[in-house]
Design a protein around this motif. Structure first.
Motif, mmCIF file in Angstrom:
data_model
loop_
_atom_site.group_PDB
_atom_site.id
_atom_site.type_symbol
_atom_site.label_atom_id
_atom_site.label_comp_id
_atom_site.label_asym_id
_atom_site.label_seq_id
_atom_site.Cartn_x
_atom_site.Cartn_y
_atom_site.Cartn_z
ATOM 1 N N VAL A 20 0.835 -1.200 0.000
ATOM 2 C CA VAL A 20 0.000 0.000 0.000
ATOM 3 C C VAL A 20 0.868 1.247 0.000
ATOM 4 N N ARG A 21 0.432 2.245 -0.703
ATOM 5 C CA ARG A 21 1.157 3.511 -0.756
ATOM 6 C C ARG A 21 1.197 4.195 0.609
ATOM 7 N N ASP A 22 2.288 4.845 0.888
ATOM 8 C CA ASP A 22 2.513 5.646 2.094
ATOM 9 C C ASP A 22 2.800 4.753 3.306
ATOM 10 N N ASN A 23 3.615 5.300 4.177
ATOM 11 C CA ASN A 23 4.046 4.604 5.390
ATOM 12 C C ASN A 23 3.091 4.980 6.530
ATOM 13 N N LYS A 24 2.184 4.037 6.877
ATOM 14 C CA LYS A 24 1.159 4.346 7.880
ATOM 15 C C LYS A 24 1.122 3.293 8.975
ATOM 16 N N THR A 25 1.109 3.757 10.224
ATOM 17 C CA THR A 25 0.904 2.870 11.359
ATOM 18 C C THR A 25 -0.585 2.830 11.689
ATOM 19 N N THR A 26 -0.945 2.109 12.741
ATOM 20 C CA THR A 26 -2.350 2.025 13.136
ATOM 21 C C THR A 26 -2.918 3.388 13.525
ATOM 22 N N ASP A 27 -2.064 4.330 13.894
ATOM 23 C CA ASP A 27 -2.544 5.677 14.244
ATOM 24 C C ASP A 27 -3.304 6.327 13.097
ATOM 25 N N ALA A 28 -2.972 5.942 11.878
ATOM 26 C CA ALA A 28 -3.630 6.534 10.704
ATOM 27 C C ALA A 28 -5.074 6.072 10.567
ATOM 28 N N TYR A 29 -5.403 4.957 11.187
ATOM 29 C CA TYR A 29 -6.736 4.364 11.023
ATOM 30 C C TYR A 29 -7.600 4.445 12.272
ATOM 31 N N ILE A 30 -7.002 4.743 13.418
ATOM 32 C CA ILE A 30 -7.685 4.583 14.688
ATOM 33 C C ILE A 30 -8.915 5.479 14.830
#
Length: 225
Positions: free
Chosen positions: A127-137
């Motif tokens: 998936v594009r971009d470096n995202k942790t769970t914080d991006a979805y919470i």
């Protein structure tokens, strides 16, 4: 829906060529089998995959070796990887070849499967971009994300598991879904993660549950030709 899948697949090779050019420029139940003992890894996402014990990502690495531009992406680009483990591939290959045997066809394996179709499925997990769970919470309904080759949308939703009788008292996990271009969740195929937020120099890695069949139920459909 299948026509939509084939239409998107026809753009796959073009997307791969574009990515390669850029690089040259420089619903299953959770079964927790993978234990994440390291949240930060000094190295790239590719380095992390290679550093894990034998039997963990051998199949993923075998497939990636067929796509050098994806290796470059996992080494240098900012992205999020929902990493399938060996068991994810084993189940998919097994069911494919049971079907092929019943139809009198020769077996197909990861090393010789159709390049375009296998690559199309593989890219769903990057998936594009470096995202942790914080991006979805904070997204109660989850959010749509795009893979790194074409504008194929996947869906990610943050979930807190229950623990010791307490609702939402357990570990965080992510539901990772192939929407097949539909807004109706009944048409989605969803898997979940065993480990999340493994941070490398260029990417965040989330490890999928071993119950998941690689390809989101498309493996046999796309490779039984």
């Amino acid at each position: 829906m299948k026509n939509l899948l084939y239409k998107k697949s026809t753009y796959f090779l073009l997307g791969l060529i574009t990515l390669c050019f850029t690089a040259c420029k420089k619903d299953d139940s959770p079964y927790h089998d993978y234990v994440n003992t390291q949240q930060t890894f000094r190295g790239s996402a590719m380095d992390y995959l290679k550093a894990q014990p034998k039997g963990t990502f051998d199949s993923l690495l075998l497939v990636l070796n067929r796509y050098p531009f994806l290796i470059d992406s996992l080494t240098n680009q900012k992205l999020t990887l929902f990493a399938p483990v060996n068991k994810n591939f084993e189940a998919a290959v097994k069911y494919l070849n049971i079907t092929r045997k019943n139809e009198g066809k020769v077996p197909v394996y990861l090393s010789n499967a159709d390049w375009d179709e296998l690559g199309f499925m593989l890219c769903k997990y990057i998936v594009r971009d470096n995202k942790t769970t914080d991006a979805y919470i904070d997204n109660v309904d989850g959010m749509l994300v795009k893979n790194i080759v074409i504008d194929y949308q996947m869906h990610v939703k943050y979930v807190k598991l229950s623990s010791a009788g307490y609702v939402d008292g357990g570990a965080a996990t992510l539901n990772f879904s192939d929407t097949y271009g539909s807004i109706f969740t009944d048409y989605w195929v969803t898997t979940t993660t065993n480990a999340v937020n493994i941070k490398t120099n260029n990417a965040t890695i989330n490890i999928l549950t071993p119950i998941h069949n690689f390809g989101f139920d498309e493996f046999t459909y796309r490779l039984n030709k």
